[in-house]
Every structure is written in C-alpha cells, then in structure tokens.
Motif scaffolding. Structure first.
Motif, mmCIF file in Angstrom:
data_model
loop_
_atom_site.group_PDB
_atom_site.id
_atom_site.type_symbol
_atom_site.label_atom_id
_atom_site.label_comp_id
_atom_site.label_asym_id
_atom_site.label_seq_id
_atom_site.Cartn_x
_atom_site.Cartn_y
_atom_site.Cartn_z
ATOM 1 N N THR A 285 6.211 1.344 0.681
ATOM 2 C CA THR A 285 6.687 0.098 1.274
ATOM 3 C C THR A 285 6.228 0.071 2.723
ATOM 4 N N LEU A 286 5.497 -0.961 3.075
ATOM 5 C CA LEU A 286 4.923 -1.086 4.411
ATOM 6 C C LEU A 286 5.565 -2.266 5.122
ATOM 7 N N GLY A 287 5.975 -2.050 6.371
ATOM 8 C CA GLY A 287 6.565 -3.133 7.140
ATOM 9 C C GLY A 287 7.902 -3.584 6.602
ATOM 10 N N TYR A 288 8.618 -2.723 5.914
ATOM 11 C CA TYR A 288 9.969 -2.960 5.394
ATOM 12 C C TYR A 288 10.034 -3.901 4.211
ATOM 13 N N TRP A 289 8.927 -4.533 3.818
ATOM 14 C CA TRP A 289 9.014 -5.510 2.723
ATOM 15 C C TRP A 289 7.786 -5.490 1.805
ATOM 16 N N ALA A 290 6.618 -5.123 2.290
ATOM 17 C CA ALA A 290 5.392 -5.191 1.494
ATOM 18 C C ALA A 290 5.267 -3.949 0.621
ATOM 19 N N LYS A 291 5.392 -4.122 -0.693
ATOM 20 C CA LYS A 291 5.278 -3.011 -1.631
ATOM 21 C C LYS A 291 3.819 -2.898 -2.088
ATOM 22 N N LEU A 292 3.205 -1.762 -1.798
ATOM 23 C CA LEU A 292 1.787 -1.547 -2.072
ATOM 24 C C LEU A 292 1.602 -0.280 -2.900
ATOM 25 N N GLY B 31 10.896 8.340 4.540
ATOM 26 C CA GLY B 31 10.342 7.553 5.629
ATOM 27 C C GLY B 31 10.095 8.431 6.836
ATOM 28 N N PHE B 32 9.666 7.812 7.936
ATOM 29 C CA PHE B 32 9.364 8.552 9.154
ATOM 30 C C PHE B 32 10.138 7.910 10.295
ATOM 31 N N ASP B 33 11.379 8.392 10.476
ATOM 32 C CA ASP B 33 12.254 7.845 11.505
ATOM 33 C C ASP B 33 12.407 6.344 11.261
ATOM 34 N N THR B 34 12.165 5.507 12.250
ATOM 35 C CA THR B 34 12.268 4.048 12.060
ATOM 36 C C THR B 34 10.903 3.384 11.912
ATOM 37 N N LYS B 35 9.863 4.173 11.710
ATOM 38 C CA LYS B 35 8.516 3.607 11.539
ATOM 39 C C LYS B 35 8.452 2.808 10.233
ATOM 40 N N PRO B 36 7.686 1.709 10.229
ATOM 41 C CA PRO B 36 7.673 0.798 9.067
ATOM 42 C C PRO B 36 6.822 1.315 7.906
ATOM 43 N N LEU B 37 7.115 2.525 7.421
ATOM 44 C CA LEU B 37 6.395 3.106 6.293
ATOM 45 C C LEU B 37 7.354 3.970 5.489
ATOM 46 N N PHE B 38 7.446 3.683 4.186
ATOM 47 C CA PHE B 38 8.319 4.444 3.307
ATOM 48 C C PHE B 38 7.541 4.859 2.069
ATOM 49 N N LEU B 39 7.478 6.185 1.823
ATOM 50 C CA LEU B 39 6.756 6.723 0.680
ATOM 51 C C LEU B 39 7.726 6.876 -0.483
#
Length: 272
Positions: free
Chosen positions: A239-246, A192-200
């Motif tokens: 994962t975008l916005g902590y919940w949306a898996k795309l 992820g990127f710190d607390t930004k709502p994006l997780f690769l």
C-alpha cells in the motif's frame, strides 16, 4: 484518457514498428437489476500515428467507436489470500466503429474475458488456482496492425499478453489467450516504516502456463499453430500513500513453441 507508445515486433513479417496511440474513453454506468452485474455504454476515441516513416503500408488515423459492455463479478478476496481467491467473473464488450464519429475504420469488434478462482485446500486464503480465458473477434477494415495482437508480458495496456514471446509479435482479426496459474503465499510481512507512506503486506509466488493464437481469413486457425509458454512470478502486495494498493511483479517465462524466447519482466499492477 492516456497517450503512450506501442511496439510491434516484426510487423508485416519484416519490421519492428513503433506507433503513438492517443485514447479518450467516455463511459457511463447504466442501471441493471441483476446482482453483481454492471452495464456500461460510452464512446471510445483512438488515434494512431507512427513514430517514423516506414516503407510498407500501415494504418494511421482514427478508430472511433460506440461501445456497450457488461461485467459480472462474483469473486471474493480474503486478507491473507494471494489476490482473488474464490469465485468467477466475466466481461463482454462490443465496439461499433462509426463514420459519424470521424472513424477511419469501419465495422465492429467484440471481446470477452472470463476468470475462475478456486482454493486448493479448505483454507480459501492460501493456495489458489486461477484459470483465465480471453477471446476477440473483429469484422473491421483490415490494416497491417490488424485488430488484435498477441505477445509480451501482461500490463494494463496489453490486451492479449502471451509471456515468453516478443511483444505484439503476431496480428490478426481473431484471437484467444488462456492462462492456468497456481499461487501460494511465501511470507506475510504486514510491516510499515514509522509514519512513511509505505506498507508491505505479503509476498507470494505463482507458477503459470500460457497459451494463445491469433489468426484471420488468410491464415486460418490450426491447433498445431497454438503457442504455449510456462514460467514463474514473484509478487508483493503493498500500500503506497495510505490508499494506493499495488502489486510489483517480477517474472520469468519461456515460450515453448516456435518464436518462443526467454523473457524476464517487471510490472506494477493496481490492485484496488
């Protein structure tokens, strides 16, 4: 409910055709005691209108129906796997078009889809082979757009995609598409990127072969008319916005038979 533009390539053998499609679906899950099985019933309201005026006879109006569907899902997905990695699923749906629902189309339509996933090695999270089959049959009022269309890259609103061919380039009352696909992880990011709502999560590739055909009573099914295509895809689970898996997907495909083209496409799939 959704409202979106629909594009047909070379409709009626002459025109590239645009229409506006408005859809409202009201559905309810029904109790069933069979494990991994769900039963649904509901109403489907579809309104079609062209963007422009064309010089041939095409359909505008309502396709309103009562539907029943059954879905069976016995698939498994592991945290490190490139998508679903094991098991099978199928879905059958029946639509009955009704005048009492103000439908301008009479008759019925059925669709069936089947998916099978198996790991190539003993590690189910790694290399995966997927086979999918989609079928459709219709006994409804014939229109220029017809009941089913094939062609184009997969997206949530393209029911019978065929990569390596123009979008909805052929129409008919009966349809089949099939895909054989091999998937393999390329790189695990889990970053992820710190607390930004994006997780690769992970990057993986796929190699596929598509086939398909659409026909009706006037153009009978012939094995020699089946269309084939092959291609590769690069996918990433995020994962975008902590919940949306795309799953953003970049692909390139080549149609291997008549009407085939080189095609580069990019789509984003929901992966809940």
């Amino acid at each position: 409910s959704y409202y979106y533009p629909v594009f047909y390539t070379n409709l009626n053998g002459k025109y590239d055709f645009w229409e506006k499609e408005k859809v409202l679906i009201i559905s309810s899950s029904l109790p069933v005691r069979i494990r991994r099985t769900k039963l649904f019933a509901g109403l489907e309201f579809i309104n079609k209108n062209s963007f422009y005026r064309y010089s041939f006879d095409y359909f505008e109006g309502n396709k309103n129906s009562l539907f029943l569907s059954i879905k069976y899902d016995a698939t498994k997905k592991y945290p490190l796997s490139p998508g679903i990695s094991k098991g099978s699923s199928f879905k059958f749906k029946y639509n009955q078009y009704l005048g009492m629902l103000n439908s301008d189309i009479k008759g019925y339509e059925t669709t069936f889809s089947y998916n099978f996933f198996t790991p190539v090695t003993n590690e189910p999270a790694k290399k995966i082979i997927n086979f999918s089959l989609n079928l459709g049959t219709s006994k409804e009022t014939r229109t220029a757009q017809n009941a089913f269309q094939i062609g184009g890259a997969p997206d949530p609103l393209n029911k019978f995609p065929l990569r390596g061919y123009e979008k909805r380039f052929q129409q008919g009352a009966y349809v089949y598409t099939a895909t054989l696909e091999y998937k393999e992880p390329l790189y695990y990011l889990y970053k992820g990127f710190d607390t930004k709502p994006l997780f690769l999560e992970k990057l993986y590739g796929a190699v596929f072969i598509d086939s398909g055909e659409v026909w009706d009573k006037e153009t009978a099914f012939r094995v020699s008319d089946i269309k084939y295509a092959a291609g590769v895809e690069l996918k990433m689970d995020i994962t975008l916005g902590y919940w949306a898996k795309l799953t953003p997907t970049l692909g390139i495909a080549k149609g291997l038979t008549r009407d085939g083209v080189w095609q580069v496409y990019f789509n984003v799939y929901q992966n809940f």
